[in-house]
Design an enzyme around this catalytic site. Structure first.
Site, short mmCIF file in Angstrom:
data_model
loop_
_atom_site.label_atom_id
_atom_site.label_comp_id
_atom_site.label_asym_id
_atom_site.label_seq_id
_atom_site.Cartn_x
_atom_site.Cartn_y
_atom_site.Cartn_z
N GLY A 40 0.95 -1.10 -0.04
CA GLY A 40 0.10 -0.05 0.06
C GLY A 40 0.85 1.17 -0.03
O GLY A 40 1.55 1.57 -1.04
N CYS A 41 0.97 2.10 1.19
CA CYS A 41 1.87 3.08 1.31
C CYS A 41 1.36 4.39 1.23
O CYS A 41 0.62 4.59 0.12
CB CYS A 41 3.32 2.77 0.52
SG CYS A 41 4.09 1.17 0.78
N SER A 42 1.90 5.32 1.68
CA SER A 42 1.62 6.87 1.83
C SER A 42 3.00 7.66 1.91
O SER A 42 3.85 6.96 2.83
CB SER A 42 0.57 7.30 2.71
OG SER A 42 -0.57 6.34 2.73
#
Length: 333
Positions: free
Chosen positions: A4-6
């Protein structure tokens, strides 16, 4: 490699430049290490043994996934202050079937390693990207759809996305990135949240009666989406970047940045994998890097104390550092 990741870029009050990211994934980080690579070490453009290799012009450190021939570099910072992060881009990344004549074939999982070892900032990285073609080669039989955020000591954040027409490069971006859709869609989507502020709402007269908000004086951010989808995480980080109080210097800025990522930190249990009982996507690690010092800070989910790895300015081989075994508690009595 289904992440995912931000991510977002930030600046402290004294002009120190930071880039941070969450690392969200089903599974675990058993194959992950923080690596430190000295300048001069041969850098491979692809995962295979027949890849083009060049001596690295710059030392760099960051997170990598090992076990695929060459390290799959997912984020990092180099000695010239170039910083970058790779984020999952499913359903949107387009890689060419045929290799492009006259361009260097680079695997998507090696792009950051290549740029960090060869480029002294975002301007040089953008020029280098014009001579690069990302390959369609897989990782362990699976594609790696990815897009990237780059930043440096100038404070500019650049978004790089492999789209139908080739690499789309967004300069002077918001400095915020999540996952699919593309950056342009996310930026347009922000128009749905015009009017969001960090201030409480004033009482309002409705049908002759004064109505006050719940939790009076705690209503800042009203209207922000609360789920963990990529569009919602992008929106929350964009407004956090606008409103959050910056640190005065590097270490305070790093500490505040780790805290800011709480807005998009996915706890275990809220995002379930329907294909595998008991499996959940979660934030497995958060990292922040500094363009000026070249220090890479990280904290895995099982140990909230911040650890750090400095640039390796001497030596001839890559070094690997594990992420720690468990929670490290600072007992005070």
């Amino acid at each position: 490699m289904d992440m995912g990741c931000s991510s977002f870029s930030w600046e402290t009050m004294d002009g120190t430049h930071l880039l941070g990211r969450t690392y969200d994934q089903f599974g675990d980080l058993r194959a992950n290490r923080v690596i430190a690579v000295p300048a001069g070490v041969l850098c491979a453009a692809e995962l295979g043994a027949d890849s083009e290799k060049r001596p690295g012009r710059y030392e760099y450190t960051g997170m990598a996934v090992l076990g695929f021939g060459e390290p799959v570099v997912v984020d990092g910072v180099n000695g010239a202050g170039l910083m970058g992060a790779l984020l999952h881009y499913p359903g949107y990344a387009v890689y060419q079937d045929e290799r492009e004549t006259g361009k260097i074939p680079v695997h998507p999982g090696r792009l950051l390693g290549w740029l960090l070892s060869q480029c002294g900032g975002v301007d040089e990285a953008v020029r280098a990207l014009s001579s690069i073609a990302l390959t369609k080669d897989t990782v362990a039989g699976n594609p790696l759809p990815a897009h990237y955020i780059l930043s440096d000591r100038s404070g500019e954040a650049v978004i790089v996305e492999p789209d139908e027409g080739g690499l789309s490069i967004h300069r002077q971006s918001l400095g915020v990135l999540a996952n699919s859709p593309d950056y342009g869609w996310h930026r347009t989507h922000l128009r749905s949240f015009v009017g969001v502020t960090n201030r409480p709402k004033k009482p309002q007269i409705v049908a002759g009666h004064e109505i006050r908000e719940f939790g009076e004086r705690l209503g800042g951010g009203f209207g922000l989406p609360g789920d963990y989808s990529s569009p919602s995480r992008f929106v929350r980080l964009a407004f956090m970047k606008e409103f959050a109080v910056r640190g005065r210097k590097e270490l305070e800025g790093v500490s505040r940045m780790f805290r800011a990522f709480a807005l998009v930190d996915i706890p275990e249990g809220l995002v379930r994998d329907e294909t595998e009982p008991g499996a959940y996507e979660q934030t497995l690690c958060t990292s922040v890097m500094c363009a000026e010092s070249g220090v890479y800070y990280f904290a895995p989910a099982w140990n909230r104390r911040i650890s750090a790895v400095r640039l390796l300015r001497e030596g001839s081989e890559m070094r690997c550092f594990d992420l720690g075994e468990g929670q490290d508690v600072d007992y005070r009595n």
